[in-house]
Design a protein around this motif. Structure first.
Motif, PDB file in Angstrom:
ATOM      1  N   LYS A   7       0.778  -1.112   0.012  1.00  0.00           N
ATOM      2  CA  LYS A   7       0.147   0.128   0.111  1.00  0.00           C
ATOM      3  C   LYS A   7       0.926   1.100  -0.114  1.00  0.00           C
ATOM      4  O   LYS A   7       1.613   1.281   0.641  1.00  0.00           O
ATOM      5  N   SER A   8       0.405   2.230  -0.500  1.00  0.00           N
ATOM      6  CA  SER A   8       0.982   3.586  -0.894  1.00  0.00           C
ATOM      7  C   SER A   8       0.347   4.660  -0.824  1.00  0.00           C
ATOM      8  O   SER A   8      -0.935   4.467  -1.743  1.00  0.00           O
ATOM      9  N   SER A  97     -11.047  -1.469  -7.292  1.00  0.00           N
ATOM     10  CA  SER A  97     -11.355  -0.688  -5.939  1.00  0.00           C
ATOM     11  C   SER A  97     -11.640  -1.493  -4.628  1.00  0.00           C
ATOM     12  O   SER A  97     -12.065  -2.421  -5.009  1.00  0.00           O
ATOM     13  N   LEU A  98     -11.496  -0.853  -3.765  1.00  0.00           N
ATOM     14  CA  LEU A  98     -11.544  -1.819  -2.255  1.00  0.00           C
ATOM     15  C   LEU A  98     -13.197  -1.818  -2.364  1.00  0.00           C
ATOM     16  O   LEU A  98     -13.356  -3.023  -1.678  1.00  0.00           O
ATOM     17  N   ALA A  99     -13.928  -0.893  -2.698  1.00  0.00           N
ATOM     18  CA  ALA A  99     -15.321  -1.525  -2.891  1.00  0.00           C
ATOM     19  C   ALA A  99     -15.622  -2.786  -3.575  1.00  0.00           C
ATOM     20  O   ALA A  99     -16.588  -3.650  -3.188  1.00  0.00           O
ATOM     21  N   GLN A 100     -15.178  -2.785  -4.698  1.00  0.00           N
ATOM     22  CA  GLN A 100     -15.404  -4.047  -5.613  1.00  0.00           C
ATOM     23  C   GLN A 100     -14.849  -5.176  -4.689  1.00  0.00           C
ATOM     24  O   GLN A 100     -15.199  -6.463  -4.769  1.00  0.00           O
ATOM     25  N   ILE A 101     -13.675  -4.994  -4.065  1.00  0.00           N
ATOM     26  CA  ILE A 101     -13.090  -6.268  -3.345  1.00  0.00           C
ATOM     27  C   ILE A 101     -13.958  -6.581  -2.349  1.00  0.00           C
ATOM     28  O   ILE A 101     -13.998  -7.658  -1.606  1.00  0.00           O
ATOM     29  N   LYS A 102     -14.518  -5.683  -1.319  1.00  0.00           N
ATOM     30  CA  LYS A 102     -15.167  -5.999  -0.388  1.00  0.00           C
ATOM     31  C   LYS A 102     -16.454  -6.633  -0.695  1.00  0.00           C
ATOM     32  O   LYS A 102     -17.114  -7.412   0.030  1.00  0.00           O
ATOM     33  N   SER A 103     -17.133  -6.161  -1.868  1.00  0.00           N
ATOM     34  CA  SER A 103     -18.344  -6.723  -2.314  1.00  0.00           C
ATOM     35  C   SER A 103     -18.150  -8.143  -2.958  1.00  0.00           C
ATOM     36  O   SER A 103     -19.160  -8.692  -3.190  1.00  0.00           O
ATOM     37  N   ASP A 104     -16.971  -8.750  -3.323  1.00  0.00           N
ATOM     38  CA  ASP A 104     -16.928  -9.939  -3.989  1.00  0.00           C
ATOM     39  C   ASP A 104     -16.658 -10.947  -2.831  1.00  0.00           C
ATOM     40  O   ASP A 104     -15.670 -11.093  -1.970  1.00  0.00           O
ATOM     41  N   PRO A 105     -17.751 -11.741  -2.743  1.00  0.00           N
ATOM     42  CA  PRO A 105     -17.781 -12.703  -1.615  1.00  0.00           C
ATOM     43  C   PRO A 105     -16.354 -13.690  -1.805  1.00  0.00           C
ATOM     44  O   PRO A 105     -15.935 -14.305  -0.677  1.00  0.00           O
ATOM     45  N   ARG A 106     -15.940 -14.053  -2.951  1.00  0.00           N
ATOM     46  CA  ARG A 106     -14.577 -14.866  -3.018  1.00  0.00           C
ATOM     47  C   ARG A 106     -13.427 -14.279  -2.138  1.00  0.00           C
ATOM     48  O   ARG A 106     -12.349 -14.850  -1.979  1.00  0.00           O
ATOM     49  N   SER A 108     -13.686 -12.362   0.768  1.00  0.00           N
ATOM     50  CA  SER A 108     -14.118 -11.902   2.137  1.00  0.00           C
ATOM     51  C   SER A 108     -13.102 -12.089   3.114  1.00  0.00           C
ATOM     52  O   SER A 108     -13.115 -11.511   4.141  1.00  0.00           O
ATOM     53  N   ASP A 109     -12.201 -13.043   3.094  1.00  0.00           N
ATOM     54  CA  ASP A 109     -11.362 -13.345   3.918  1.00  0.00           C
ATOM     55  C   ASP A 109      -9.678 -12.843   3.390  1.00  0.00           C
ATOM     56  O   ASP A 109      -8.755 -12.828   4.214  1.00  0.00           O
ATOM     57  N   MET A 110      -9.873 -11.832   2.572  1.00  0.00           N
ATOM     58  CA  MET A 110      -8.572 -11.167   1.979  1.00  0.00           C
ATOM     59  C   MET A 110      -8.183 -10.184   3.448  1.00  0.00           C
ATOM     60  O   MET A 110      -8.905  -9.556   3.976  1.00  0.00           O
ATOM     61  N   ALA A 111      -6.712 -10.358   3.308  1.00  0.00           N
ATOM     62  CA  ALA A 111      -6.093  -9.357   4.588  1.00  0.00           C
ATOM     63  C   ALA A 111      -6.657  -8.029   4.250  1.00  0.00           C
ATOM     64  O   ALA A 111      -6.986  -6.945   5.015  1.00  0.00           O
ATOM     65  N   LEU A 112      -6.960  -7.490   3.043  1.00  0.00           N
ATOM     66  CA  LEU A 112      -6.982  -6.108   2.792  1.00  0.00           C
ATOM     67  C   LEU A 112      -8.273  -5.899   3.339  1.00  0.00           C
ATOM     68  O   LEU A 112      -8.757  -4.619   3.909  1.00  0.00           O
ATOM     69  N   VAL A 113      -9.324  -6.822   3.361  1.00  0.00           N
ATOM     70  CA  VAL A 113     -10.560  -6.703   3.843  1.00  0.00           C
ATOM     71  C   VAL A 113     -10.542  -6.601   5.219  1.00  0.00           C
ATOM     72  O   VAL A 113     -11.302  -5.958   6.233  1.00  0.00           O
ATOM     73  N   LYS A 114      -9.853  -7.698   5.820  1.00  0.00           N
ATOM     74  CA  LYS A 114      -9.787  -7.924   7.377  1.00  0.00           C
ATOM     75  C   LYS A 114      -8.732  -6.885   8.044  1.00  0.00           C
ATOM     76  O   LYS A 114      -9.095  -6.597   9.420  1.00  0.00           O
ATOM     77  N   SER A 115      -7.676  -6.683   7.766  1.00  0.00           N
ATOM     78  CA  SER A 115      -6.583  -5.774   8.235  1.00  0.00           C
ATOM     79  C   SER A 115      -6.328  -4.531   7.418  1.00  0.00           C
ATOM     80  O   SER A 115      -5.060  -4.582   6.945  1.00  0.00           O
ATOM     81  N   SER A 116      -7.306  -3.912   7.082  1.00  0.00           N
ATOM     82  CA  SER A 116      -7.072  -2.621   6.013  1.00  0.00           C
ATOM     83  C   SER A 116      -6.034  -1.649   6.253  1.00  0.00           C
ATOM     84  O   SER A 116      -5.736  -1.147   5.162  1.00  0.00           O
ATOM     85  N   ARG A 117      -5.438  -1.774   7.442  1.00  0.00           N
ATOM     86  CA  ARG A 117      -4.569  -0.701   7.770  1.00  0.00           C
ATOM     87  C   ARG A 117      -3.137  -1.096   7.526  1.00  0.00           C
ATOM     88  O   ARG A 117      -2.115  -0.287   7.527  1.00  0.00           O
ATOM     89  N   LEU A 118      -2.884  -2.324   7.392  1.00  0.00           N
ATOM     90  CA  LEU A 118      -1.646  -2.915   7.387  1.00  0.00           C
ATOM     91  C   LEU A 118      -0.796  -2.611   5.954  1.00  0.00           C
ATOM     92  O   LEU A 118      -1.488  -3.062   4.953  1.00  0.00           O
ATOM     93  N   SER A 119       0.186  -2.023   5.860  1.00  0.00           N
ATOM     94  CA  SER A 119       0.664  -1.458   4.676  1.00  0.00           C
ATOM     95  C   SER A 119       1.495  -2.537   3.634  1.00  0.00           C
ATOM     96  O   SER A 119       1.455  -2.503   2.576  1.00  0.00           O
ATOM     97  N   VAL A 120       1.886  -3.700   4.325  1.00  0.00           N
ATOM     98  CA  VAL A 120       2.399  -4.810   3.580  1.00  0.00           C
ATOM     99  C   VAL A 120       1.520  -6.169   3.864  1.00  0.00           C
ATOM    100  O   VAL A 120       1.746  -6.463   5.210  1.00  0.00           O
ATOM    101  N   GLN A 121       1.042  -6.946   3.120  1.00  0.00           N
ATOM    102  CA  GLN A 121       0.194  -7.973   3.603  1.00  0.00           C
ATOM    103  C   GLN A 121       0.185  -9.298   2.511  1.00  0.00           C
ATOM    104  O   GLN A 121       0.382  -8.882   1.294  1.00  0.00           O
TER     105      GLN A 121
END
Length: 140
Positions: A7-8, A97-106, A108-121
């Motif tokens: 993330k940047s 977009s993050l909205a697309q990622i969050k809306s895709d049930p496949r 739902s367990d992605m770190a970006l969805v669960k730990s959105s503040r972490l800069s490297v995941q």
């Protein structure tokens, strides 16, 4: 091969800045989170990553490749902090977009969805392929 997300904030370091570094790439420096640092210590040359613009854009905009394994971060004298070097591989045809990622049930367990503040995941291979497909971008 491992898959990751970097993330940047585009106002600090943008995808265009990363691309301008060419094949030499650039240190992914300045990370001061132990978990993110530990992820970088796991990376190997050739691992792939998503380049993610945070702040207002909040989208995956490109693919990078790890071109140097973890080494001391040149922006500090504190030996606790390491970083890797990454180089741009290709732009996403369509940013995802993050909205697309969050809306895709496949995803739902992605770190970006669960730990959105972490800069490297980490990213799983399945998540990698799904996000690339959403962006009409070749995953390989």
């Amino acid at each position: 091969m491992g898959y990751w997300l970097f993330k940047s904030e585009p106002s600090t370091w943008s995808w265009q800045d990363q691309q301008a570094k060419g094949d030499a790439g650039e240190e992914w420096d300045g990370v001061r989170n132990y978990q993110a640092r530990n992820f970088m210590r796991q990376m190997q040359i050739g691992d792939r990553g998503f380049f993610y613009h945070s702040q207002k854009e909040k989208s995956v905009v490109g693919i990078v490749e790890v071109c140097a394994e973890a080494h001391p971060d040149s922006t500090t004298d504190d030996d606790r902090w390491d970083c890797v070097d990454i180089r741009a591989v290709r732009s996403f045809v369509k940013p995802v977009s993050l909205a697309q990622i969050k809306s895709d049930p496949r995803l739902s367990d992605m770190a970006l969805v669960k730990s959105s503040r972490l800069s490297v995941q980490p990213v799983t291979e399945n998540e990698w392929r799904v996000v690339c497909a959403l962006g009409d971008t070749d995953p390989d």
